[in-house]
Design a protein around this motif. Structure first.
Motif, PDB file in Angstrom:
ATOM      1  N   TYR A 467      11.710  -6.169   2.444  1.00  0.00           N
ATOM      2  CA  TYR A 467      11.026  -6.881   3.533  1.00  0.00           C
ATOM      3  C   TYR A 467       9.890  -6.045   4.117  1.00  0.00           C
ATOM      4  CZ  TYR A 467      13.568 -11.249   4.179  1.00  0.00           C
ATOM      5  OH  TYR A 467      14.065 -12.527   4.028  1.00  0.00           O
ATOM      6  N   GLN A 468      10.127  -4.748   4.272  1.00  0.00           N
ATOM      7  CA  GLN A 468       9.050  -3.862   4.731  1.00  0.00           C
ATOM      8  C   GLN A 468       7.826  -4.001   3.832  1.00  0.00           C
ATOM      9  OE1 GLN A 468      11.149  -0.019   4.749  1.00  0.00           O
ATOM     10  NE2 GLN A 468      10.549   0.225   6.892  1.00  0.00           N
ATOM     11  N   SER A 469       8.058  -4.004   2.530  1.00  0.00           N
ATOM     12  CA  SER A 469       6.950  -4.107   1.565  1.00  0.00           C
ATOM     13  C   SER A 469       6.246  -5.445   1.678  1.00  0.00           C
ATOM     14  CB  SER A 469       7.480  -3.914   0.139  1.00  0.00           C
ATOM     15  OG  SER A 469       8.060  -2.639  -0.013  1.00  0.00           O
ATOM     16  N   LEU A 470       7.011  -6.527   1.812  1.00  0.00           N
ATOM     17  CA  LEU A 470       6.414  -7.859   1.964  1.00  0.00           C
ATOM     18  C   LEU A 470       5.552  -7.930   3.222  1.00  0.00           C
ATOM     19  CD1 LEU A 470       9.259 -10.404   1.080  1.00  0.00           C
ATOM     20  CD2 LEU A 470       7.048 -10.197  -0.074  1.00  0.00           C
ATOM     21  N   ILE A 471       6.088  -7.417   4.324  1.00  0.00           N
ATOM     22  CA  ILE A 471       5.370  -7.473   5.597  1.00  0.00           C
ATOM     23  C   ILE A 471       4.087  -6.631   5.526  1.00  0.00           C
ATOM     24  CG2 ILE A 471       5.508  -6.833   8.045  1.00  0.00           C
ATOM     25  CD1 ILE A 471       8.543  -7.587   7.827  1.00  0.00           C
ATOM     26  N   LYS A 472       4.186  -5.470   4.907  1.00  0.00           N
ATOM     27  CA  LYS A 472       3.002  -4.612   4.760  1.00  0.00           C
ATOM     28  C   LYS A 472       1.934  -5.304   3.905  1.00  0.00           C
ATOM     29  CE  LYS A 472       1.679   0.216   3.998  1.00  0.00           C
ATOM     30  NZ  LYS A 472       0.378  -0.091   3.400  1.00  0.00           N
ATOM     31  N   LEU A 473       2.366  -5.996   2.846  1.00  0.00           N
ATOM     32  CA  LEU A 473       1.411  -6.737   2.015  1.00  0.00           C
ATOM     33  C   LEU A 473       0.644  -7.756   2.849  1.00  0.00           C
ATOM     34  CD1 LEU A 473       3.089  -7.639  -1.425  1.00  0.00           C
ATOM     35  CD2 LEU A 473       1.139  -6.123  -1.018  1.00  0.00           C
ATOM     36  N   ARG A 474       1.345  -8.470   3.728  1.00  0.00           N
ATOM     37  CA  ARG A 474       0.682  -9.471   4.570  1.00  0.00           C
ATOM     38  C   ARG A 474      -0.322  -8.806   5.506  1.00  0.00           C
ATOM     39  NH1 ARG A 474       2.311 -14.674   4.253  1.00  0.00           N
ATOM     40  NH2 ARG A 474       0.813 -15.100   5.895  1.00  0.00           N
ATOM     41  N   ASP A 476      -1.903  -5.974   5.100  1.00  0.00           N
ATOM     42  CA  ASP A 476      -2.971  -5.226   4.428  1.00  0.00           C
ATOM     43  C   ASP A 476      -3.875  -6.071   3.534  1.00  0.00           C
ATOM     44  OD1 ASP A 476      -1.847  -3.047   5.640  1.00  0.00           O
ATOM     45  OD2 ASP A 476      -0.967  -2.189   3.824  1.00  0.00           O
ATOM     46  N   ASN A 477      -3.472  -7.309   3.251  1.00  0.00           N
ATOM     47  CA  ASN A 477      -4.213  -8.101   2.274  1.00  0.00           C
ATOM     48  C   ASN A 477      -4.587  -9.466   2.844  1.00  0.00           C
ATOM     49  OD1 ASN A 477      -3.979  -6.478  -0.474  1.00  0.00           O
ATOM     50  ND2 ASN A 477      -2.007  -6.307   0.577  1.00  0.00           N
ATOM     51  N   HIS A 478      -5.877  -9.633   3.070  1.00  0.00           N
ATOM     52  CA  HIS A 478      -6.386 -10.845   3.717  1.00  0.00           C
ATOM     53  C   HIS A 478      -6.099 -12.093   2.879  1.00  0.00           C
ATOM     54  CE1 HIS A 478      -8.602 -12.711   6.891  1.00  0.00           C
ATOM     55  NE2 HIS A 478      -9.540 -13.188   6.094  1.00  0.00           N
TER      56      HIS A 478
END
Length: 556
Positions: A467-474, A476-478
């Motif tokens: 979940y941390q990775s998913l949230i970070k993707l959101r 950091d990536n427009h």
């Protein structure tokens, strides 16, 4: 609204009663949320939506409010809420409160005054009707919780309307004093720093003033002609926007149970100035037998083709006309790995696969407490459940009408009951899962010994880290906020796959939502895409997805 912070946000829902208890009374409290702010900050979320914590008799777990301005002593006091808001803001986390504007508790001072007479200030705060000549109810409307939507009051000698429990009388939004009373409550909490509102059944606030009979032969609902949204709903919500939401820049997400995507356009199109987002129920009905008299208790295996069709329809129809609220779990929805996945052999994989599908969509994802560690449904007996909806429906469908057996009702309850999400949060393997040093208000899921925050953190298969990775993707990536959406393989019964695209950048989100290996020939067309996130640690044949395997791929 100028500051649309919620578009790039992930929002975490706390059900305070079951989150964390600091005073050993067995009930989660506001200081408990405060104590876990660093945990939530580590997860990466941007805002916390707190389910109702106002003064309440707790007939419907706090959705029956006696005093909107007072925190219930079981959760702490107003100072605790003000401190929580301040401490969250210090960490860059916003606070969203729950507004129940359709009804109050029958213990509210408003209702107690209203029932006293027909000519006082509060007399018309609720919907009162005289009995028919034969003394019967004003019409045949039924409550969401079973039985009639009308209850006779001996004091006033009239019936009052309640779409939910008889202890939850519906407010009369035709009365401008009612509307201003609600707006004043919202201003009160804004003055204490609240950033936004989740609005319970807000599409029900307007009623059909003709109060016609419902043609539904089973009288299951108050819906007339499939329209439970009254004629002034949009007018009332727009007025709320102008009075409170717009001037104070407060985020809003409304619960819109019957709304389809085209209806939702009218609620969330920025030009109309009503709500920022709505929660649809449509995609949560894909495991319900259509048209069955037992309603949500008539379950069937999840129809993935229908789930894809519904979610894609919302993505497509709201494009350029508003914003999606994305969720699979909340306080009213069961745990996804148990409901739609495999919570035994593939708990981690199914939890993360469904998360991948959801967080890759366009909209604002909502994470429900425990979802980030893959919590599951408990396998309770009927006597263990607390929920008023379950109890009244059991009485109606099993005992009175006998349209479903007790065995089948229990089977459905273990899949979809609201109580599945309300078992206390599992923090560690100590007594009561570290939730309380007292006796929990509700039975713990016995699997807390193996499934808890500490164990998940130590696991090579950590749902939290995923979940941390998913949230970070959101963050950091427009492309995940603004990219276009295109559903692929719409008729595939096992694979959920779609394409996101922005300014030439392309991402493919794909998940095998079955417990059987699937060969996906489509992946040949995306051989030049590189995996940037996946829920399996090892590689497989490039065209094969293992059980509940999910990936996000980026075009090189």
């Amino acid at each position: 609204m100028k500051n649309e912070w919620w578009k790039n946000a992930v929002i975490y829902q706390v059900y305070p009663k079951s989150f964390y208890d600091t005073n050993a009374d067995g009930i989660g409290d506001l200081p408990g949320i405060d104590a876990k702010l660093d945990y939530l900050k580590e997860l990466g979320i941007d805002a916390i939506w707190i389910s109702p914590c106002y003064l309440s008799p707790q007939i419907d777990n706090g959705y029956d409010i006696a005093d909107y301005r007072k925190i219930d002593p079981m959760f702490g006091n107003n100072d605790d809420m003000i401190k929580l808001i301040h401490d969250a803001h210090q960490r860059g986390i916003k606070i969203i409160m729950d507004m129940v504007a359709n009804h109050t508790s029958d213990k509210s001072a408003w209702f107690e005054e209203s029932r006293r007479s027909k000519d006082n200030y509060f007399s018309d705060f609720y919907i009162w009707k005289d009995p028919k000549i034969d003394g019967s109810e004003p019409n045949n409307w039924g409550s969401n919780f079973g039985g009639s939507a009308w209850t006779y009051d001996e004091t006033r000698k009239q019936y009052y309307l309640h779409y939910y429990g008889k202890q939850q009388p519906d407010l009369n939004w035709e009365n401008p004093k009612v509307r201003q009373a609600i707006y004043d409550v919202m201003r009160y909490w804004k003055a204490h720093g609240v950033d936004g509102w989740r609005m319970d059944v807000v599409t029900s606030i307007s009623k059909n003033q003709k109060f016609p009979d419902n043609e539904n032969p089973h009288h299951l609902k108050y819906v007339v002609g499939n329209q439970d949204n009254g004629p002034r709903m949009h007018e009332f919500i727009h007025e709320m926007n102008q009075e409170v939401l717009k001037p104070f820049e407060m985020m809003s997400v409304g619960e819109a149970p019957s709304s389809k995507s085209k209806d939702a356009r009218l609620l969330v199109d920025p030009k109309r100035e009503e709500l920022n987002m709505v929660f649809t129920f449509e995609h949560m009905h894909v495991d319900r037998k259509p048209g069955d008299v037992n309603g949500r208790w008539a379950i069937q295996p999840m129809d993935l083709v229908q789930l894809k069709k519904t979610l894609a329809n919302w993505q497509d129809n709201l494009e350029g006309h508003g914003w999606n609220a994305l969720y699979f779990e909340n306080h009213d929805r069961a745990r996804t790995p148990s409901r739609w996945g495999n919570d035994q052999e593939y708990r981690y994989e199914s939890a993360t696969a469904f998360a991948t599908v959801l967080h890759g969509l366009k909209g604002t994802p909502f994470v429900y407490q425990g979802e980030e560690i893959g919590m599951t449904n408990p396998k309770f007996e009927l006597s263990d459940y607390e929920d008023i909806e379950l109890k009244t429906n059991y009485q109606k469908l099993v005992e009175q009408e006998q349209t479903i057996s007790a065995t089948d009702f229990l089977k459905a309850a273990r899949k979809i009951s609201r109580d599945n999400a309300r078992t206390p949060m599992q923090w560690d393997d100590s007594d009561n899962g570290g939730f309380t040093k007292g006796k929990p208000w509700f039975k713990m899921n016995p699997n807390y010994l193996e499934l808890n925050v500490v164990a998940d953190a130590q696991s090579t298969k950590s749902v939290f880290r995923y979940y941390q990775s998913l949230i970070k993707l959101r963050h950091d990536n427009h492309i995940l906020e603004s990219g276009s959406f295109k559903l692929l393989l719409p008729e595939d019964k096992n694979i959920f796959v779609y394409l996101r695209e922005l300014n030439g950048e392309k991402w493919l989100v794909i998940a095998n939502l079955s417990d059987v290996e699937q060969r996906v020939e489509l992946l040949k067309d995306y051989a030049d895409y590189k995996e940037i996130l996946g829920n399996y640690a090892t590689d497989s044949d490039g065209l094969v997805l293992r059980p509940y395997e999910s990936k996000i791929l980026k075009k090189l």
